[in-house]
Design an enzyme around this catalytic site. Sequence first.
Site, PDB file in Angstrom:
ATOM      1  N   HIS A 122       6.451 106.481 -42.819  1.00  0.00           N
ATOM      2  CA  HIS A 122       6.385 105.066 -43.186  1.00  0.00           C
ATOM      3  C   HIS A 122       5.709 104.354 -42.009  1.00  0.00           C
ATOM      4  CE1 HIS A 122       7.949 101.004 -43.947  1.00  0.00           C
ATOM      5  NE2 HIS A 122       8.235 101.405 -45.173  1.00  0.00           N
ATOM      6  N   ASP A 199      13.789 108.579 -38.556  1.00  0.00           N
ATOM      7  CA  ASP A 199      13.816 107.426 -39.441  1.00  0.00           C
ATOM      8  C   ASP A 199      14.734 107.796 -40.617  1.00  0.00           C
ATOM      9  OD1 ASP A 199      13.347 105.656 -41.498  1.00  0.00           O
ATOM     10  OD2 ASP A 199      11.162 105.740 -41.380  1.00  0.00           O
ATOM     11  N   GLN A 202      15.554 106.387 -45.649  1.00  0.00           N
ATOM     12  CA  GLN A 202      15.670 106.943 -47.008  1.00  0.00           C
ATOM     13  C   GLN A 202      16.647 108.104 -47.084  1.00  0.00           C
ATOM     14  OE1 GLN A 202      14.465 105.527 -49.618  1.00  0.00           O
ATOM     15  NE2 GLN A 202      13.076 104.074 -48.645  1.00  0.00           N
ATOM     16  N   LYS A 225      19.238  98.860 -47.892  1.00  0.00           N
ATOM     17  CA  LYS A 225      18.946 100.002 -48.766  1.00  0.00           C
ATOM     18  C   LYS A 225      20.220 100.779 -49.088  1.00  0.00           C
ATOM     19  CE  LYS A 225      14.347 100.742 -46.779  1.00  0.00           C
ATOM     20  NZ  LYS A 225      13.396 100.341 -47.799  1.00  0.00           N
ATOM     21  N   CYS A 367       3.944 101.307 -48.068  1.00  0.00           N
ATOM     22  CA  CYS A 367       3.921 101.347 -46.592  1.00  0.00           C
ATOM     23  C   CYS A 367       3.703 102.765 -46.069  1.00  0.00           C
ATOM     24  CB  CYS A 367       5.200 100.772 -45.986  1.00  0.00           C
ATOM     25  SG  CYS A 367       5.472  99.065 -46.361  1.00  0.00           S
TER      26      CYS A 367
HETATM   27  N1  PMP Z   1      11.198 103.904 -43.106  1.00  0.00           N
HETATM   28  C1  PMP Z   1      11.251 104.262 -44.388  1.00  0.00           C
HETATM   29  C2  PMP Z   1      11.192 105.735 -44.711  1.00  0.00           C
HETATM   30  C3  PMP Z   1      11.387 103.300 -45.390  1.00  0.00           C
HETATM   31  O1  PMP Z   1      11.443 103.669 -46.655  1.00  0.00           O
HETATM   32  C4  PMP Z   1      11.454 101.947 -45.017  1.00  0.00           C
HETATM   33  C5  PMP Z   1      11.573 100.859 -46.073  1.00  0.00           C
HETATM   34  N2  PMP Z   1      10.661 100.956 -47.099  1.00  0.00           N
HETATM   35  C6  PMP Z   1      11.396 101.625 -43.665  1.00  0.00           C
HETATM   36  C7  PMP Z   1      11.264 102.615 -42.736  1.00  0.00           C
HETATM   37  C8  PMP Z   1      11.441 100.208 -43.203  1.00  0.00           C
HETATM   38  O2  PMP Z   1      12.640  99.627 -43.568  1.00  0.00           O
HETATM   39  P1  PMP Z   1      12.844  98.062 -43.337  1.00  0.00           P
HETATM   40  O3  PMP Z   1      11.806  97.377 -44.152  1.00  0.00           O
HETATM   41  O4  PMP Z   1      14.222  97.807 -43.817  1.00  0.00           O
HETATM   42  O5  PMP Z   1      12.672  97.830 -41.885  1.00  0.00           O
END
Ligand code: PMP
Length: 442
Positions: A122, A199, A202, A225, A367
């Site tokens: 991401h 990270d 997910q 999430k 993203c």
């Molecule tokens: N890493 C991953 C794998 C994600 O799916 C996301 C959210 N789409 C993020 C980071 C970023 O999360 P946040 O927008 O809550 O900072």
Amino acid sequence: MLNADEVRKDFPILNRMIHERKLVYFDNAASTLKPIQVIEAIKNFYVNHYANVHRGFHTLSQEASQMYEQAHETLAKFINAYSWDEIVFVNNTTEGLNLVAYSWGLHNINEGDEIVLTVMDHHSSMLPWRHIAKIKKARIKYINVTNDGYLNYDQLDEVINEKTKVVAFPIASNVLGTINDVRKIVKKAREVGALVVADGAQSVPHMPTDVRELGVDFLAFSGHKMLGPTGSGVLWGRRDLLQELKPFKVGGDTIKDVTLDDVIWLNPPWKFEAGTPNIEAAIGLAVAAEYLMKIGMENVRRHEIELVEYMLKMMLETFGDEIIYYGPKNTHHKTGVVAFNVKNLHFHIVAQALDYFGIAVRSGMHCAHPLHYALRISHEYPPPQSVPDEVDERLKRFGSVRASFYIYNTKEEIDYFIGSLSMIILLREQLKTKPVEAVCTG
Ligand code: PMP
């Protein structure tokens, strides 16, 4: 076992009608819905206990501080941390990962060092390290992704070497759902003494997480999430590293003492939680974590495997090769995320058409632009042979539709989704003429 019909009663928003149809919420990888328990906890805080934390001897401030501190304890329990002070509250995963990149990276990375990332990252995991690499003149290397959606572990020995200072990766992909082999990556990183930053955005909401077993140095995840409020997130770090680490944001609440030429920082987590924190978000997140622990994270995982198995079977049976699916086919290797394209029907059009049926999904590049380019993820069939140089052209042609499940989703909803998608595919020629309004890539 998880009883989704019972769980659904706790989510008032599921009574919403969208275009006169019952809401089917399949956008959980972006953000989950909130149970009444979390909503009530935030309301209760505002109605009965609201005050700033750590600033007063008055009763309300003491109560708020106690609730805020207790929230650290609950989150520590949720991921089996050794202690509450390994939990740093941040706004979201992005902030947690930036915190590590700046606090650790700026002080420990030097010219010529290497940082290992993955093509599956991401942007929130990838970009902070690229930023630090630029500042410190370090080199970025990537672990590639195979066509069936796994990290290419054959590359580990070649990519991770004595120059590697950091290895950062997602435990689960937000597009493919792939659950990565943390053990394999940690083992290789340890051989060369690199810092391991995971990270967990997910993974933590969808499966049991035990930081004592994971073996990573830092883990970031988002509260929104996992049933918690927006603005809640956690950075977990190894205690000795948090002790050593310099704060990223500085200011009030981070210090023990300040003179005109010296600062003495507080112990973790306080030295990282600068300024008035998002108190109600942390309190709400703790209630969300309690809610999930009551259900049992193994049950959450089992429920999602059942749903994703059903979804993939139904998609294959109903649509055959009309649909392009991305990611591992083995549902034990993936989370409840299903990314796909309808051949030759733009992903944004598919998402808009699904919304007409009351179904919420996400479309675009989620993203994770480099991943879409690497795997040529596009609605075009045959897929583009190369990635165009022109940005707008890329944004228009690459992307996918993503359906993602959580504890309140059911097989009946998947049946409804399949029926709705069948109608959309029947209308493909008419829908093709619709202009793609917004190129929202997110
Ligand atoms: N890493 C991953 C794998 C994600 O799916 C996301 C959210 N789409 C993020 C980071 C970023 O999360 P946040 O927008 O809550 O900072």
